[in-house]
Design a protein around this motif. Sequence first.
Motif, PDB file in Angstrom:
ATOM      1  N   ARG A 137       4.394   4.057  -2.844  1.00 58.75           N
ATOM      2  CA  ARG A 137       5.336   5.490  -2.695  1.00 58.75           C
ATOM      3  C   ARG A 137       6.358   5.392  -1.505  1.00 58.75           C
ATOM      4  O   ARG A 137       6.028   4.406  -0.756  1.00 58.75           O
ATOM      5  N   LYS A 138       7.241   6.181  -1.915  1.00 57.34           N
ATOM      6  CA  LYS A 138       8.525   5.992  -0.829  1.00 57.34           C
ATOM      7  C   LYS A 138       8.058   7.203   0.211  1.00 57.34           C
ATOM      8  O   LYS A 138       8.167   8.516  -0.387  1.00 57.34           O
ATOM      9  N   GLU A 139       8.296   6.869   1.326  1.00 54.13           N
ATOM     10  CA  GLU A 139       8.100   8.184   2.404  1.00 54.13           C
ATOM     11  C   GLU A 139       9.791   8.034   3.116  1.00 54.13           C
ATOM     12  O   GLU A 139      10.535   7.513   2.809  1.00 54.13           O
ATOM     13  N   ALA A 140       9.232   9.246   3.816  1.00 51.15           N
ATOM     14  CA  ALA A 140      10.910   9.471   4.813  1.00 51.15           C
ATOM     15  C   ALA A 140      11.317   8.240   5.269  1.00 51.15           C
ATOM     16  O   ALA A 140      12.599   7.889   5.472  1.00 51.15           O
ATOM     17  N   ASP A 141      10.547   7.382   5.875  1.00 55.59           N
ATOM     18  CA  ASP A 141      11.118   6.032   6.321  1.00 55.59           C
ATOM     19  C   ASP A 141      10.845   4.872   5.709  1.00 55.59           C
ATOM     20  O   ASP A 141      10.817   3.840   6.364  1.00 55.59           O
ATOM     21  N   GLY A 142      10.534   4.983   4.450  1.00 58.55           N
ATOM     22  CA  GLY A 142      10.639   3.789   3.746  1.00 58.55           C
ATOM     23  C   GLY A 142       9.414   3.760   2.733  1.00 58.55           C
ATOM     24  O   GLY A 142       8.751   4.688   2.565  1.00 58.55           O
ATOM     25  N   TRP A 143       9.189   2.470   2.023  1.00 66.01           N
ATOM     26  CA  TRP A 143       8.100   2.403   1.218  1.00 66.01           C
ATOM     27  C   TRP A 143       6.838   1.832   1.658  1.00 66.01           C
ATOM     28  O   TRP A 143       6.763   1.006   2.506  1.00 66.01           O
ATOM     29  N   VAL A 144       5.866   2.497   1.052  1.00 64.14           N
ATOM     30  CA  VAL A 144       4.337   2.382   1.765  1.00 64.14           C
ATOM     31  C   VAL A 144       3.412   1.825   0.740  1.00 64.14           C
ATOM     32  O   VAL A 144       3.494   2.179  -0.301  1.00 64.14           O
ATOM     33  N   VAL A 145       2.530   0.813   1.017  1.00 66.09           N
ATOM     34  CA  VAL A 145       1.576   0.630   0.163  1.00 66.09           C
ATOM     35  C   VAL A 145       0.261   1.184   0.646  1.00 66.09           C
ATOM     36  O   VAL A 145      -0.013   1.202   1.756  1.00 66.09           O
ATOM     37  N   TYR A 146      -0.492   1.683  -0.325  1.00 64.89           N
ATOM     38  CA  TYR A 146      -1.871   2.282  -0.006  1.00 64.89           C
ATOM     39  C   TYR A 146      -3.056   1.544  -0.706  1.00 64.89           C
ATOM     40  O   TYR A 146      -2.638   1.162  -1.902  1.00 64.89           O
ATOM     41  N   GLY A 147      -4.448   1.357  -0.073  1.00 64.62           N
ATOM     42  CA  GLY A 147      -5.376   1.249  -0.923  1.00 64.62           C
ATOM     43  C   GLY A 147      -5.706   2.163  -1.732  1.00 64.62           C
ATOM     44  O   GLY A 147      -5.627   3.243  -1.544  1.00 64.62           O
ATOM     45  N   THR A 148      -6.336   1.853  -2.973  1.00 65.08           N
ATOM     46  CA  THR A 148      -7.024   2.884  -3.899  1.00 65.08           C
ATOM     47  C   THR A 148      -8.689   2.313  -4.382  1.00 65.08           C
ATOM     48  O   THR A 148      -8.683   1.231  -3.998  1.00 65.08           O
ATOM     49  N   PRO A 149      -9.255   3.173  -4.836  1.00 64.77           N
ATOM     50  CA  PRO A 149     -10.356   2.694  -5.196  1.00 64.77           C
ATOM     51  C   PRO A 149     -10.514   1.826  -6.328  1.00 64.77           C
ATOM     52  O   PRO A 149     -11.759   1.243  -6.849  1.00 64.77           O
ATOM     53  N   PHE A 150      -9.435   1.638  -7.015  1.00 61.00           N
ATOM     54  CA  PHE A 150      -9.391   0.807  -8.048  1.00 61.00           C
ATOM     55  C   PHE A 150      -8.996  -0.688  -7.783  1.00 61.00           C
ATOM     56  O   PHE A 150      -7.773  -1.007  -7.689  1.00 61.00           O
ATOM     57  N   SER A 151      -9.740  -1.563  -7.777  1.00 58.57           N
ATOM     58  CA  SER A 151      -9.709  -2.771  -7.193  1.00 58.57           C
ATOM     59  C   SER A 151     -10.170  -3.991  -8.260  1.00 58.57           C
ATOM     60  O   SER A 151     -10.414  -4.851  -7.648  1.00 58.57           O
ATOM     61  N   GLY A 152     -10.399  -3.507  -9.485  1.00 58.34           N
ATOM     62  CA  GLY A 152     -10.437  -4.523 -10.331  1.00 58.34           C
ATOM     63  C   GLY A 152     -12.062  -5.083 -10.115  1.00 58.34           C
ATOM     64  O   GLY A 152     -12.952  -4.329  -9.858  1.00 58.34           O
ATOM     65  N   LYS A 153     -12.056  -6.476 -10.593  1.00 56.45           N
ATOM     66  CA  LYS A 153     -13.492  -7.159 -10.528  1.00 56.45           C
ATOM     67  C   LYS A 153     -14.153  -7.076  -9.202  1.00 56.45           C
ATOM     68  O   LYS A 153     -15.350  -7.506  -9.002  1.00 56.45           O
ATOM     69  N   THR A 154     -13.132  -7.023  -8.054  1.00 55.21           N
ATOM     70  CA  THR A 154     -13.635  -7.323  -6.797  1.00 55.21           C
ATOM     71  C   THR A 154     -13.785  -5.929  -6.041  1.00 55.21           C
ATOM     72  O   THR A 154     -13.478  -4.674  -6.765  1.00 55.21           O
ATOM     73  N   ASP A 155     -14.610  -5.797  -4.971  1.00 49.91           N
ATOM     74  CA  ASP A 155     -14.359  -4.631  -4.189  1.00 49.91           C
ATOM     75  C   ASP A 155     -13.572  -4.697  -2.941  1.00 49.91           C
ATOM     76  O   ASP A 155     -13.833  -4.076  -2.178  1.00 49.91           O
ATOM     77  N   GLU A 156     -12.628  -5.318  -3.197  1.00 51.77           N
ATOM     78  CA  GLU A 156     -11.554  -5.744  -1.883  1.00 51.77           C
ATOM     79  C   GLU A 156     -10.594  -4.670  -1.908  1.00 51.77           C
ATOM     80  O   GLU A 156      -9.413  -4.695  -2.764  1.00 51.77           O
ATOM     81  N   GLN A 157     -10.869  -3.282  -1.233  1.00 50.20           N
ATOM     82  CA  GLN A 157     -10.085  -2.355  -1.109  1.00 50.20           C
ATOM     83  C   GLN A 157     -10.430  -1.540   0.100  1.00 50.20           C
ATOM     84  O   GLN A 157     -11.463  -1.380   0.651  1.00 50.20           O
ATOM     85  N   LEU A 158      -9.324  -1.192   0.971  1.00 52.50           N
ATOM     86  CA  LEU A 158      -9.599  -0.473   2.063  1.00 52.50           C
ATOM     87  C   LEU A 158      -8.660   0.982   2.077  1.00 52.50           C
ATOM     88  O   LEU A 158      -7.727   1.010   1.436  1.00 52.50           O
TER      89      LEU A 158
END
Length: 236
Positions: free
Chosen positions: A130-151
């Motif tokens: 998503r884009k915030e006021a100071d730039g683009w940001v990446v977020y973890g989500t619960p949807f991590s595919g076959k692995t459980d690699e998410q924060l």
Amino acid sequence: MRYQIADCIVEYEPIYEFLNKKMESYRFAGDAKTQITLTMTEELCIQKQAEQPHLTLEECEYIFVGLEFYRKLLLQGGMMIHASAVEVDGRVYLFSADSGTGKSTHTKQWQKYFGAERALIINDDKPAVRKEADGWVVYGTPFSGKTDEQLNRKGKLQGICMLERGKTNEIKRMDPQEAVLLLMRQTLVPRRQEMAEKLLGMLDELFKEVPVYQMQCTISECAAKMAYESMRGEGI
């Protein structure tokens, strides 16, 4: 129950334990207004499982709740990208590729090179952007595919890299128009025209502000070092 995912307050009552566990770290106890309401029911899970009997009921809930979240996230100015997101020193690097290319294997090399405490896998399959006021940001989500690699964390987007397997390590900056065509394959394009246009507008803005690269690489720490050194000096 209410959750905070990609800085959106999400209301949903998980049906099965698989998704319930994945969403636990996103629980939200504040009084902010709900922005996204997810509507999956047990009856719909049973219907989807009958249509796709190779899936379990838990997998049906996980997949179709993820799809619904993605569609509604677009209305909040965000999108999900099929990518592995690794954070180093508060900056996030996205590596996207067709399934089986080795994006997860590549980001694991970042952890070998920097150490797992410094290189954090925010999400190994479907991070949100998503884009915030100071730039683009990446977020973890619960949807991590076959692995459980998410924060459940976020970081400033430093760059996006389209990954290919190679016998040598090479990286180059991509033209934004070329990058749009490649990344369109790594996100869900809505069927409704107005939603598809919203996504395209978002991608167009993203690529004007965030550098995109194309990289051929081996499975090695040298590839991780090259990617980091090439991408860290640019971006927002």
